[in-house]
Design an enzyme around this catalytic site. Sequence first.
Site, PDB file in Angstrom:
ATOM      1  N   TRP A 217      22.133 -41.066  40.824  1.00  0.00           N
ATOM      2  CA  TRP A 217      21.535 -41.462  42.108  1.00  0.00           C
ATOM      3  C   TRP A 217      20.021 -41.276  42.083  1.00  0.00           C
ATOM      4  CZ3 TRP A 217      20.538 -37.817  46.623  1.00  0.00           C
ATOM      5  CH2 TRP A 217      20.350 -36.492  46.201  1.00  0.00           C
ATOM      6  N   ASP A 218      19.519 -40.561  41.082  1.00  0.00           N
ATOM      7  CA  ASP A 218      18.083 -40.322  40.927  1.00  0.00           C
ATOM      8  C   ASP A 218      17.292 -41.626  41.053  1.00  0.00           C
ATOM      9  OD1 ASP A 218      19.702 -38.336  39.716  1.00  0.00           O
ATOM     10  OD2 ASP A 218      18.086 -37.630  38.441  1.00  0.00           O
TER      11      ASP A 218
ATOM     12  N   GLU B 193      25.154 -29.284  44.566  1.00  0.00           N
ATOM     13  CA  GLU B 193      26.353 -29.271  43.703  1.00  0.00           C
ATOM     14  C   GLU B 193      26.993 -27.891  43.567  1.00  0.00           C
ATOM     15  OE1 GLU B 193      24.478 -31.008  40.281  1.00  0.00           O
ATOM     16  OE2 GLU B 193      25.171 -33.022  40.805  1.00  0.00           O
TER      17      GLU B 193
ATOM     18  N   LYS C 137      21.843 -25.361  45.785  1.00  0.00           N
ATOM     19  CA  LYS C 137      21.129 -25.706  44.563  1.00  0.00           C
ATOM     20  C   LYS C 137      19.876 -26.529  44.849  1.00  0.00           C
ATOM     21  CE  LYS C 137      21.786 -28.263  40.280  1.00  0.00           C
ATOM     22  NZ  LYS C 137      22.697 -29.133  39.545  1.00  0.00           N
ATOM     23  N   GLN C 138      20.011 -27.514  45.734  1.00  0.00           N
ATOM     24  CA  GLN C 138      18.895 -28.445  45.943  1.00  0.00           C
ATOM     25  C   GLN C 138      18.963 -29.006  47.354  1.00  0.00           C
ATOM     26  OE1 GLN C 138      21.098 -30.775  42.877  1.00  0.00           O
ATOM     27  NE2 GLN C 138      19.953 -32.480  43.727  1.00  0.00           N
TER      28      GLN C 138
HETATM   29  O1  IFM Z   1      21.415 -36.315  39.864  1.00  0.00           O
HETATM   30  C1  IFM Z   1      21.043 -35.025  39.538  1.00  0.00           C
HETATM   31  C2  IFM Z   1      21.808 -34.079  40.414  1.00  0.00           C
HETATM   32  O2  IFM Z   1      21.492 -34.282  41.766  1.00  0.00           O
HETATM   33  C3  IFM Z   1      21.497 -32.655  40.038  1.00  0.00           C
HETATM   34  N1  IFM Z   1      21.798 -32.428  38.644  1.00  0.00           N
HETATM   35  C4  IFM Z   1      21.068 -33.299  37.749  1.00  0.00           C
HETATM   36  C5  IFM Z   1      21.328 -34.751  38.078  1.00  0.00           C
HETATM   37  C6  IFM Z   1      20.483 -35.660  37.170  1.00  0.00           C
HETATM   38  O3  IFM Z   1      19.134 -35.511  37.449  1.00  0.00           O
END
Ligand code: IFM
Length: 727
Positions: free
Chosen positions: A318-319, A460, A566-567
Amino acid sequence: MTNGWLIAKEGFEPADIELHGSKYLLGNGFMGYRGTMEEYGAKQLVAVNLAGFFDLAENTDWRESVNAPNPLYTVIIAGDTELNLSCIKPIKHRQILDIKNGIHKRETTFFVCGANITVKAERFVSMSRKNILALRYTVIADKDVMITVKTGIDKNIWDISGRHLSYVNEVSEDNYAELICKTVQLKNRLRVFEKIIGVKNATNGNLLHIFNIDLKANKEFEFTKLGGIYHSESLDNSKTDFLNAVNSGYDVLKSEHIAVWENIWETSDVVIEGDDEAQQALRYSIYHLCSIAPHNTDRCGIPARGLSGQVYKGAAFWDTEMFMLPFFQFTDKNAARNLLMYRVNTLPGAKRKANEFGFEGAFFAWESQETGDDACTLFNVNDIFTNRPLRTYFKDKQIHISADIVFAMWDYCRTTDDYSLLLDGGLNLMYECLRFFYTYSCFKPYKNRYELLDVIGPDEYHERVNNNAFTNIMVKHAADIFLLALSRVREISPQYFKEFNKDLDWAYDFAEKLYVPQPDENGIIEQFDGYFQLEDVTPEVLKARELKENEYWGGHGLASTTRTLKQADVVMMLNVFRNEYSTVIKKANWEFYEPYTEHGSSLSACAYAIVAAEIGYIDWAYNYFMKTAKVDLTGNTKQYVGSQYIGGTHPAANGGAWNTAVLGFAGVSFTDNILDISPRLPKKWRSMKFKLNWKGDKLSITITGEQVKVCGITDTRVTVYGKEYSG
Ligand code: IFM
């Protein structure tokens, strides 16, 4: 500092070899060539990483991008000593990446055989001829010395998981070498060419040319060489194409290449006055995006680690849609369209995945390669205690990917005014994604609403949660977008609309009744059902609880029962749907979630930066911006998850840097018809200048403090701080 155009390092630290391979990367969308020295091999992570060319690593079930043999391999031997920087301490060493022109340079002086011998090399991966790489190599010594030059095609290159190629044929003649390889599983062909120019015939077999030079003191010896790499459709005319490049010669190829980069910068540069460090970091981020964009194909996406290697299997996540696409849709419509058409072209894979999991429609791959079948394994991380693979649910449950793609398509259409994408498969893709979400959702009659249960949001660390706010709102928008796109298609092509002819009662019902979590009495949006009940601890506390470095916090790990994320997740949602939430809500959520966020993904900081800019926390925004923009300059990122290596470049963060500068600090936002510019520049930034393509208008925007000047408006609408711009 030369306006941020040169990335340079004096001196040499063996520990930098890995980081510099990524930091000094060259690329042209077709291939990436790591920033390694000409004499390096597999141990120093030399790789010519190929976009969209995948195969199994030998004796594994691991499919990843294929690295080509290295046609620029060159080493000098003096006496018995190979002048290899990784083995000999140099007297002087300098490495430079000229990001304006896409050129890599190194200059290294070794003291060997009683002489200071200096090797200078300049190389580029051609932007004008996608299959071509070129090297100019020079040696000079301060005393007379006999040297041997060994140059050719080196098969000894970096492969993370094992060998990908077997060798079918080798030719070594007339300063020319050619290697035909095939991949281990699909037997796809790869052809590598090499030719040296400027030396007498020196071919020695084994794809190598070896010749002796009686180097006279202070007299330079120089030669050039070209490499060519071909696979798939480019195989057809490969030898002719390569020999044409040889006929053109190094200097012509170099000027062509520079001319393409000049055009790229003409449309995509962002000029910041008053902050050299930010200027360099932002330009460097833009350089990476442009070096890896699929300029010539709609058959491959952008890998999560760009073209810096095989990490994450060379797959697109999705990046691309959520972090990189804004840059492309505003500066390079062709690349943006290619990226979205890649999703249209991989729709069959997404349909197979939905079917495999028991749903209808299109469930896009979490890790997408050339067919759209999911390359993500069920076991993404290795447990560092047991060394056993851990079951992760990224593949099965990160359903937001399909909505992210729909969202990005619509943004592309609205910003470029190119709605033809809908007729080229975009509308159908949207329909299939919606069908997937409808069959995935659960209708609760007693609440009269659809819910999305058992999912993973951007964070995640919390797997298999219900009603993740980000996922639900993305899907709600995907539903609305599909219905809007349908009306648009009715206007632009009644015939297409007629033929599309689907029963859509369910879609209207779903769009209307899908549950979207709302702010509570304190204005906080719960990340998912039950998040507020989790243990109230921050990443610092979890770090102290770790038993081992790189311990995985997700799955059943340390973070899963806590609020540590995580993010950016809710904050990512506020960033994406900036026009839908008030400043009060944005502030409340930013402040609430920020202390809990580990920023364990390079995708996180930019979301915090953009929202911080919007709510007026400019210093915070600036710090998060610098973290994002410098990620590949400093190399300050996670290198391992469990025992899995995840190093390389970070194009999503590169996109996030542009997004923060343009959408955050310059305050660019848009609705269907209006582009608004409401700047809030960091203190140091005296001015900011950039270009945007807005519905076909090529806008030049200059911001000085709170003053905004826009040139290039024809019949589009632009507002500044919400007021119609009148020049
Ligand atoms: O898409 C990301 C995910 O959100 C977090 N782990 C790494 C992936 C690739 O950059």
